[in-house]
Design an enzyme around this catalytic site. Sequence first.
Site, short mmCIF file in Angstrom:
data_model
loop_
_atom_site.label_atom_id
_atom_site.label_comp_id
_atom_site.label_asym_id
_atom_site.label_seq_id
_atom_site.Cartn_x
_atom_site.Cartn_y
_atom_site.Cartn_z
N ARG A 16 0.84 -1.20 0.00
CA ARG A 16 0.00 0.00 0.00
C ARG A 16 0.87 1.25 0.00
NH1 ARG A 16 -0.12 0.98 5.76
NH2 ARG A 16 0.16 -0.97 6.88
N ASP A 64 8.22 -10.28 7.06
CA ASP A 64 8.47 -9.25 8.07
C ASP A 64 9.94 -8.88 7.97
OD1 ASP A 64 8.91 -7.72 10.33
OD2 ASP A 64 7.65 -8.96 11.62
N VAL A 65 10.25 -7.67 7.52
CA VAL A 65 11.63 -7.29 7.27
C VAL A 65 12.46 -7.18 8.54
CG1 VAL A 65 11.12 -6.12 5.09
CG2 VAL A 65 11.06 -4.81 7.23
N ASN A 91 11.44 -0.16 1.18
CA ASN A 91 10.48 0.89 1.49
C ASN A 91 9.73 0.68 2.81
OD1 ASN A 91 8.42 3.11 0.69
ND2 ASN A 91 7.14 1.29 0.93
N TYR A 157 10.82 8.16 14.39
CA TYR A 157 10.87 8.08 12.92
C TYR A 157 12.14 8.75 12.39
CZ TYR A 157 9.13 8.75 8.11
OH TYR A 157 8.97 8.75 6.75
N LYS A 161 15.19 6.99 10.28
CA LYS A 161 15.44 7.44 8.92
C LYS A 161 16.83 8.06 8.76
CE LYS A 161 11.63 6.33 6.76
NZ LYS A 161 11.63 5.32 5.68
#
Length: 326
Positions: A16, A64-65, A91, A157, A161
């Site tokens: 998605r 599941d990464v 991603n 986050y 990142k």
Amino acid sequence: MDALRGRSVLVTGGSRGLGLLLARQCKARGCAVTVAARDGDELDRAVGLLGRGTPGAVTGRVCDVRDAEAVRTLVAGTAREQGGLDVVLANAGVIQVGPAEAAGPDAFRDAMETMFFGALHTSLAALPYLRDGEGRGRLALIGSVGGLIPVPHLVPYSCAKSAVAALAEGLRTEHAALGVSVTEVHPGLMRTGSHLRAEFAGDARREYGWFATLAGLPLLSMDAERAAERIVAAVERRRPRLVLTPAARLGARAHGLAPVLVSRADAGVARLLPDAPANGADGHRRRTGAEIDAGRGRWQRALSALNERAAGRFNETAGQGARSTR
């Protein structure tokens, strides 16, 4: 568009949002695409959406990464089924919104395991295949402007990142002589509908209000389909770095030139955001945007109308209790 035609592509977090659109762009270029995500039902819907209208084959794989062994199995299976592996777009991610104190250590751990270690597991598993490919492989790690400029109330986050940004740059320098290009991508706000999947801590309703509103404003956010097209084009051209949206580019440059000034501006913004609750561990409870959305006012819905429509188009609305993958 011929650079990727016929290539084998893997997209993690591809069920998605941005991942779905990246897969769509690759499929439109005639690639054989595998999309991976945690939720099998969501993945089935994504494969159905991607199967319409354009050339190329699409396969869905549950993975599941955060699990290194599962990622190795995913990569090996994709290479075996598609006769090699030429392009990998890492991603998968989660979005947590709220004061760092309210988010608590579990939010930081979850962000790092999903976004940093997820990108690391994917990269380490894929690089041997990308080096061996006859077309010289391409790897893209999806970071964020939040990894270039720490953002108030998005600190878990931003931490994850920023680690992704360092990983991409380090892998690029190590593999430049080996024929593998590594593209680091730092989008700003995009209208993907991910506000429904993000998790909110502290004063969750107020946190959701500002985040959902800003994420859908045309002058601050970017059309997600346009963003996906630019990302895949950058990977095609083996660009080392892409920062998306004018606001994100301006902010990144300003932070590089005057980090203290930008930090002071961020502190001013933070004063306008909800305070952390004074109820200790109870404040660490996170709620998804979908759980909160029902109580939003009419004016808030009007301001985020574009993002609301994007959620329906990009597979963000069904099964809204699932985790965010942007």
